[in-house]
Design a protein around this motif. Structure first.
Motif, PDB file in Angstrom:
ATOM      1  N   LYS A  75      -5.569   5.841  -4.304  1.00 32.52           N
ATOM      2  CA  LYS A  75      -6.027   4.717  -4.096  1.00 32.52           C
ATOM      3  C   LYS A  75      -7.521   5.022  -4.666  1.00 32.52           C
ATOM      4  O   LYS A  75      -7.988   6.010  -4.667  1.00 32.52           O
ATOM      5  CB  LYS A  75      -6.362   4.267  -2.708  1.00 32.52           C
ATOM      6  CG  LYS A  75      -4.782   4.289  -2.254  1.00 32.52           C
ATOM      7  CD  LYS A  75      -4.838   3.647  -0.721  1.00 32.52           C
ATOM      8  CE  LYS A  75      -3.332   3.629  -0.116  1.00 32.52           C
ATOM      9  NZ  LYS A  75      -3.136   3.262   1.196  1.00 32.52           N
ATOM     10  N   ASP A  76      -8.235   3.458  -4.879  1.00 30.52           N
ATOM     11  CA  ASP A  76      -9.620   3.572  -5.263  1.00 30.52           C
ATOM     12  C   ASP A  76     -10.413   3.210  -3.968  1.00 30.52           C
ATOM     13  O   ASP A  76      -9.776   2.950  -3.047  1.00 30.52           O
ATOM     14  CB  ASP A  76      -9.685   2.466  -6.456  1.00 30.52           C
ATOM     15  CG  ASP A  76      -9.428   0.901  -5.848  1.00 30.52           C
ATOM     16  OD1 ASP A  76      -8.966   0.702  -4.817  1.00 30.52           O
ATOM     17  OD2 ASP A  76      -9.385  -0.039  -6.763  1.00 30.52           O
ATOM     18  N   ARG A  77     -11.595   3.073  -4.135  1.00 24.95           N
ATOM     19  CA  ARG A  77     -12.342   2.748  -3.057  1.00 24.95           C
ATOM     20  C   ARG A  77     -12.146   1.686  -2.382  1.00 24.95           C
ATOM     21  O   ARG A  77     -12.628   1.346  -0.940  1.00 24.95           O
ATOM     22  CB  ARG A  77     -14.060   2.907  -3.330  1.00 24.95           C
ATOM     23  CG  ARG A  77     -14.164   1.842  -4.110  1.00 24.95           C
ATOM     24  CD  ARG A  77     -15.631   1.988  -4.699  1.00 24.95           C
ATOM     25  NE  ARG A  77     -16.046   1.281  -5.871  1.00 24.95           N
ATOM     26  CZ  ARG A  77     -17.395   1.173  -6.539  1.00 24.95           C
ATOM     27  NH1 ARG A  77     -18.297   1.543  -5.822  1.00 24.95           N
ATOM     28  NH2 ARG A  77     -17.324   0.626  -7.512  1.00 24.95           N
ATOM     29  N   ARG A 118      -6.810  -0.034  -3.090  1.00 24.14           N
ATOM     30  CA  ARG A 118      -5.871  -0.455  -4.016  1.00 24.14           C
ATOM     31  C   ARG A 118      -5.234   0.703  -4.570  1.00 24.14           C
ATOM     32  O   ARG A 118      -5.744   1.623  -5.198  1.00 24.14           O
ATOM     33  CB  ARG A 118      -6.410  -1.300  -5.037  1.00 24.14           C
ATOM     34  CG  ARG A 118      -7.108  -2.713  -4.673  1.00 24.14           C
ATOM     35  CD  ARG A 118      -7.598  -3.515  -5.766  1.00 24.14           C
ATOM     36  NE  ARG A 118      -8.621  -2.865  -6.351  1.00 24.14           N
ATOM     37  CZ  ARG A 118      -9.577  -3.233  -7.001  1.00 24.14           C
ATOM     38  NH1 ARG A 118      -9.814  -4.398  -7.184  1.00 24.14           N
ATOM     39  NH2 ARG A 118     -10.769  -2.285  -7.506  1.00 24.14           N
ATOM     40  N   ALA A 119      -3.816   0.518  -4.719  1.00 20.26           N
ATOM     41  CA  ALA A 119      -2.904   1.831  -5.338  1.00 20.26           C
ATOM     42  C   ALA A 119      -3.439   2.039  -6.730  1.00 20.26           C
ATOM     43  O   ALA A 119      -3.026   0.628  -7.589  1.00 20.26           O
ATOM     44  CB  ALA A 119      -1.536   1.775  -5.115  1.00 20.26           C
ATOM     45  N   LEU A 120      -3.975   2.777  -7.417  1.00 17.11           N
ATOM     46  CA  LEU A 120      -4.050   3.364  -8.852  1.00 17.11           C
ATOM     47  C   LEU A 120      -2.860   3.907  -9.371  1.00 17.11           C
ATOM     48  O   LEU A 120      -2.667   3.937 -10.523  1.00 17.11           O
ATOM     49  CB  LEU A 120      -5.264   4.184  -8.882  1.00 17.11           C
ATOM     50  CG  LEU A 120      -6.720   3.635  -8.489  1.00 17.11           C
ATOM     51  CD1 LEU A 120      -7.691   4.732  -8.558  1.00 17.11           C
ATOM     52  CD2 LEU A 120      -6.901   2.306  -9.148  1.00 17.11           C
ATOM     53  N   ASN A 139       1.646   5.820 -12.908  1.00 22.26           N
ATOM     54  CA  ASN A 139       0.482   4.765 -12.738  1.00 22.26           C
ATOM     55  C   ASN A 139       0.984   3.844 -11.808  1.00 22.26           C
ATOM     56  O   ASN A 139       2.088   3.756 -11.184  1.00 22.26           O
ATOM     57  CB  ASN A 139      -0.094   4.009 -14.016  1.00 22.26           C
ATOM     58  CG  ASN A 139       1.254   3.354 -14.745  1.00 22.26           C
ATOM     59  OD1 ASN A 139       1.979   3.022 -14.238  1.00 22.26           O
ATOM     60  ND2 ASN A 139       0.722   2.607 -15.960  1.00 22.26           N
ATOM     61  N   ALA A 140       0.236   2.612 -11.292  1.00 18.36           N
ATOM     62  CA  ALA A 140       0.427   1.675 -10.348  1.00 18.36           C
ATOM     63  C   ALA A 140       1.800   0.978 -10.658  1.00 18.36           C
ATOM     64  O   ALA A 140       2.428   0.648  -9.862  1.00 18.36           O
ATOM     65  CB  ALA A 140      -0.913   0.741 -10.282  1.00 18.36           C
ATOM     66  N   ALA A 160      -6.244   6.296 -16.529  1.00 12.13           N
ATOM     67  CA  ALA A 160      -5.262   5.191 -16.803  1.00 12.13           C
ATOM     68  C   ALA A 160      -5.561   4.036 -16.274  1.00 12.13           C
ATOM     69  O   ALA A 160      -5.369   2.959 -16.984  1.00 12.13           O
ATOM     70  CB  ALA A 160      -3.836   5.553 -16.371  1.00 12.13           C
ATOM     71  N   ASP A 161      -6.443   4.026 -15.450  1.00 17.85           N
ATOM     72  CA  ASP A 161      -7.012   2.740 -14.721  1.00 17.85           C
ATOM     73  C   ASP A 161      -7.871   1.880 -15.685  1.00 17.85           C
ATOM     74  O   ASP A 161      -8.706   2.399 -16.249  1.00 17.85           O
ATOM     75  CB  ASP A 161      -7.455   2.968 -13.381  1.00 17.85           C
ATOM     76  CG  ASP A 161      -7.739   1.489 -12.753  1.00 17.85           C
ATOM     77  OD1 ASP A 161      -7.125   0.618 -12.816  1.00 17.85           O
ATOM     78  OD2 ASP A 161      -8.928   1.442 -12.091  1.00 17.85           O
TER      79      ASP A 161
END
Length: 67
Positions: A7-9, A12-14, A29-30, A66-67
């Protein structure tokens, strides 16, 4: 088979790291597209096209890139 969510800060699922039979791990990836694999017996990370990209496990960096 186990799954770890990256997850990001903002929580949210990355992407995901899935541990498969035999210890092989797969980065997704997500949208659940395969980004690469980690082979513990060889201690290498390969991309989705099976090209060696690193020695050691760098699957999390594939997901962040990839995000």
């Amino acid at each position: 088979m186990s799954q770890q969510t990256i997850k990001d800060r903002y929580q949210r699922a990355l992407g995901y790291i899935v541990t498969e039979f035999g210890g092989r791990q797969k980065a997704l990836n997500a949208a659940r597209r395969t980004l690469g694999y980690y082979y513990p017996g060889q201690n290498v990370t390969k991309d989705a096209a099976q090209r060696t990209i690193a020695h050691g496990n760098v699957l999390a960096s594939l997901i962040y890139d990839a995000d």
